[in-house]
Write an enzyme that holds these catalytic residues in place. Sequence first.
Site, PDB file in Angstrom:
ATOM      1  N   LYS A  84       3.178  45.184 -41.485  1.00 58.49           N
ATOM      2  CA  LYS A  84       2.312  44.031 -41.749  1.00 58.49           C
ATOM      3  C   LYS A  84       2.511  43.004 -40.639  1.00 58.49           C
ATOM      4  O   LYS A  84       3.644  42.795 -40.185  1.00 58.49           O
ATOM      5  CB  LYS A  84       2.706  43.439 -43.100  1.00 58.49           C
ATOM      6  CG  LYS A  84       1.885  42.249 -43.560  1.00 58.49           C
ATOM      7  CD  LYS A  84       2.395  41.757 -44.914  1.00 58.49           C
ATOM      8  CE  LYS A  84       1.537  40.646 -45.479  1.00 58.49           C
ATOM      9  NZ  LYS A  84       2.048  40.178 -46.799  1.00 58.49           N
ATOM     10  N   SER A 159      -1.497  40.334 -50.381  1.00 60.12           N
ATOM     11  CA  SER A 159      -1.887  40.068 -49.014  1.00 60.12           C
ATOM     12  C   SER A 159      -1.580  41.204 -48.043  1.00 60.12           C
ATOM     13  O   SER A 159      -2.132  41.242 -46.942  1.00 60.12           O
ATOM     14  CB  SER A 159      -1.181  38.806 -48.531  1.00 60.12           C
ATOM     15  OG  SER A 159       0.229  38.997 -48.503  1.00 60.12           O
ATOM     16  N   SER A 183       2.316  40.748 -53.292  1.00 63.26           N
ATOM     17  CA  SER A 183       1.605  41.240 -52.108  1.00 63.26           C
ATOM     18  C   SER A 183       1.967  42.639 -51.632  1.00 63.26           C
ATOM     19  O   SER A 183       1.268  43.167 -50.768  1.00 63.26           O
ATOM     20  CB  SER A 183       1.795  40.271 -50.948  1.00 63.26           C
ATOM     21  OG  SER A 183       0.884  39.228 -51.072  1.00 63.26           O
TER      22      SER A 183
HETATM   23  N1  GLN Z   1      -1.582  36.572 -54.071  1.00 68.56           N
HETATM   24  C1  GLN Z   1      -0.419  35.724 -54.092  1.00 68.56           C
HETATM   25  C2  GLN Z   1      -0.663  34.484 -53.275  1.00 68.56           C
HETATM   26  O1  GLN Z   1      -1.730  34.351 -52.753  1.00 68.56           O
HETATM   27  C3  GLN Z   1       0.769  36.474 -53.608  1.00 68.56           C
HETATM   28  C4  GLN Z   1       0.789  36.615 -52.146  1.00 68.56           C
HETATM   29  C5  GLN Z   1       2.029  37.246 -51.652  1.00 68.56           C
HETATM   30  O2  GLN Z   1       2.756  37.902 -52.399  1.00 68.56           O
HETATM   31  N2  GLN Z   1       2.304  37.042 -50.379  1.00 68.56           N
HETATM   32  O3  GLN Z   1       0.185  33.644 -53.152  1.00 68.56           O
END
Ligand code: GLN
Length: 490
Positions: A84, A159, A183
């Site tokens: 990532k 994400s 994420s």
């Molecule tokens: N969807 C969650 C957020 O937007 C988690 C994102 C993540 O785990 N980086 O904060």
Amino acid sequence: MTAATTPLHYLSLADAAAALAARRISSAELTEAVIARAEAVEPRLRAFLSADPASARAQAQASDARRAAGGGLGPLDGIPIGLKDVIAVRDQPLTAGSRMLEKFVSPYDATVTGRLRDAGAVLYGRHNCDEFAMGSSTENSAFHPTGNPWALDRVPGGSSGGSAAALAAGEALATLGSDTGGSIRQPAALCGVVGLKPTYGRVSRYGLVAYASSLDQIGPFGRTVEDVALVLQAIAGHDERDSTSVGAPAEEFAAALAAPSVPRRLGLPREYFGEGLDPEVAAAVEQAVSHYRELGCEVREVSLPHTAYCLDTYYVLATAEASSNLARYDGIRYGHRCAEPRDLHDLYFRSRAEGFGAEVKRRIILGTYVLSSGYYDAYYLKAQKVRTLVRRDFLRAFAQVDALLTPTSPIPAFQRGEKADPLAMYLCDIYTIGANLAGLPAMSVPCGFTRAGLPVGFQLIGKPLGESELLAIGHAYDRVHQWGRRHPNL
Ligand code: GLN
């Protein structure tokens, strides 16, 4: 498909390692197959933000040379693994999906990157993600969205959507993502692969672009639970460069799978099976529960009474920490700088206005608000207290059961553009954020498909530092079903 008839780019990591060890294939061949696959699917999928095939080929040749020279090589040696784009790789771009870092090249390796290199992995591909890891669909990437390999007009989750999609599409044999509120697990569920968020502190975050530091963890995606265990083993363990890294010794996570362990007691938190859960997701998860029952495991309902407050608590704490972490991107120390600033104030103002996207700005504003004098006690401090209650709920449940089983995401992959309302998007994390708030290890394991052919995953949540047991429990299901070995028609 047996290992013998599976295209190289779709081999499990364990099968590829066995084929490399037996000299049936070379790392050069394997890497070439993955590069060719990426070239074929990327125009439609767009899971990568950048890739360096020349470097991958050189790493593969080096691995083959090591093997030719003899000596026992580890299971990751010669295996193409993608990251990532929030994890630093020396001399490679590191954008975090943001215009703010569009031109940034990392001067150093993250600890996990160094550990993968030490294990001989072939690093290939920087994966798309929501900007600064804020989102659940990868649509917040400043560069482009990524398709879901099972339905290109749908999101891969987020994400770490690029990392899940790249693996599901055969553009890597394993990948690394980061998980602050889901994420890794949510995109794993939406793309039909396994994804593990380790215990907070289990894996070093040195070299990870920080989003919310009390919640962030790096973890692996794999086609099988076994593959995830192999990657975790390489990246886990204490790191003096991350002050939150736990002192616990690295364990033989893959070896833990060999012991035929059946979970004795699994808990189903009743708050995770209520309103908002898609019936097809519920049915697939119920099938996984039945499998565990057939294995002789005792399944009982448990309660996590503060679940209803998790989402609010998370969006106070995560945004507060983000507002602080992202202060460094000011156009001077870091990041995009606006053209021809009139004065210092103008430079800060316009650099940040131009560099950050809408969702990141929303969170910085929200986070600054909950930390500001007069509101701190009402929001931030209150949220910290609720966080303690949430953790206590989990620890109390673990007095009765060995692990918790829940759906990973309430819904399968949704259409791009479908969740324009931020709150609707935030609700995607309803089942995953509890484990982050409590710092617990949690894993999504694929458990079937909807009638429309979209993957479904279930989540296992384990005790602090209980990765070995969690992996063994996941493996007890996954070794039989292996849904992550099915491949999309791309
Ligand atoms: N969807 C969650 C957020 O937007 C988690 C994102 C993540 O785990 N980086 O904060």
